[in-house]
Design an enzyme around this catalytic site. Structure first.
Site, PDB file in Angstrom:
ATOM      1  N   ASP A   1       0.801  -1.200  -0.002  1.00 40.95           N
ATOM      2  CA  ASP A   1       0.051   0.081  -0.040  1.00 40.95           C
ATOM      3  C   ASP A   1       0.871   1.071   0.130  1.00 40.95           C
ATOM      4  OD1 ASP A   1      -2.971   0.982   0.704  1.00 40.95           O
ATOM      5  OD2 ASP A   1      -1.537   2.255   1.956  1.00 40.95           O
TER       6      ASP A   1
ATOM      7  N   TYR B   1       2.496   9.934  -0.017  1.00 43.53           N
ATOM      8  CA  TYR B   1       3.895   9.394   1.101  1.00 43.53           C
ATOM      9  C   TYR B   1       5.202   9.537   0.463  1.00 43.53           C
ATOM     10  CZ  TYR B   1      -0.344   6.454   2.794  1.00 43.53           C
ATOM     11  OH  TYR B   1      -1.386   5.993   3.152  1.00 43.53           O
TER      12      TYR B   1
ATOM     13  N   HIS C   1      -7.501   9.411  -2.526  1.00 44.02           N
ATOM     14  CA  HIS C   1      -6.872   9.395  -1.344  1.00 44.02           C
ATOM     15  C   HIS C   1      -7.734   9.800  -0.423  1.00 44.02           C
ATOM     16  CE1 HIS C   1      -2.639   9.186   0.978  1.00 44.02           C
ATOM     17  NE2 HIS C   1      -3.834   9.309   1.885  1.00 44.02           N
TER      18      HIS C   1
END
Ligand SMILES: NC(=O)c1ccc[n+]([C@@H]2O[C@H](COP(=O)([O-])OP(=O)(O)OC[C@H]3O[C@@H](n4cnc5c(N)ncnc54)[C@H](OP(=O)(O)O)[C@@H]3O)[C@@H](O)[C@H]2O)c1
Length: 233
Positions: A14, A19, A82
């Site tokens: 994931d 990120y 997201h």
């Protein structure tokens, strides 16, 4: 972490553009495949796109292309929005993801951090029903209402922060359930999700924790233990 995780049996990775690790993940996946142990199709790679509020569809298509480039892959297994924006922006981003599915750049699409009303809105214009809803879930946030909604719409749920981002590891109730099975509190929380049909994506940077967190498929919690965990809310 990708090397250690695939080494001990994980298949689902994931990641997310937010990120800032898609490039590192892509490099590690390429190395793992080059070792010959796993093929690309053995892995399930999820990534996430952040909605941009202007030129949303065009920006989302650019985002998909950039994610594929960083991940060094021709497709991702699952791409999620997201977090929600306005309903109008969500629909535009969704339409871009649908286009990417038809071009075989993405296998499945879904959403993250959406509430029921936001999914309802999306469904009004969606041609593809979201395959997945990824939300925070652990025994103190069981997301029962969302699970019921997802079951009704044939959407699967993924629990992020399944260990409460580490905060529930010392919980006495969870610990004592673990003791009776000779398992850790982390294993109990992950097994609870698996046993109620929810995908769990714990994170760890330690190989021994990675091993512990995947040790959830050959034992089970009793009905009573499930009920105790369900009722921690
Ligand atoms: N969609 C979203 O908006 C969203 C938001 C948050 C997270 N996520 C996803 O969910 C994943 C997991 O969430 P998370 O990192 O917030 O929380 P988490 O998996 O619930 O907890 C991670 C914490 O638990 C520790 N830990 C893991 N396994 C352990 C074990 N067996 N024993 C003791 N400690 C253990 C980790 O420490 P060490 O690292 O030291 O092992 C880390 O501090 C993220 O990596 C991300 O992919 C998605």
């Amino acid at each position: 972490m990708v090397h250690d995780a695939t080494d001990v049996g994980y298949k689902h990775i994931d990641t997310a553009s937010a990120y800032l690790n898609e490039k590192a993940v892509g490099q590690a996946v390429t190395e793992v495949i080059a070792k010959g142990v796993l093929k690309r199709e053995d892995l399930f790679i999820t990534t996430k796109i952040m909605p941009v509020d202007t030129d949303s569809k065009a920006e989302a298509l650019k985002g998909v292309a950039l994610a594929l480039e960083k991940l060094n892959t021709t497709y991702v297994d699952l791409m999620l929005i997201h977090r929600p924006s306005t309903d109008a922006v969500n629909s535009e981003v969704w339409s871009a993801l649908e286009e990417a599915v038809s071009e075989k750049h993405i296998k499945s699409i879904g959403v993250s951090n959406f509430q029921i009303s936001q999914i309802d809105s999306l469904l009004k214009s969606a041609k593809i029903i979201p395959a997945m809803l990824q939300v925070e879930s652990h025994p103190q946030q069981n997301q029962d209402q969302l699970i019921e909604y997802c079951n009704k719409h044939d959407i699967r749920m993924t629990a992020y922060s399944p260990l409460g981002a580490g905060t529930l590891l010392k919980d006495a109730t969870i610990g004592s359930i673990g003791k009776s099975h000779n398992k850790s509190a982390a294993s109990v929380m992950i097994r609870w999700q698996v046993q109620r049909g929810v995908v769990a994506i714990p994170k760890s940077t330690k190989r021994n924790y990675l091993i512990e967190n995947i040790d959830v498929f050959d034992w089970s919690l009793t009905d009573n233990e499930m009920k105790v965990l369900d009722e921690m809310k």
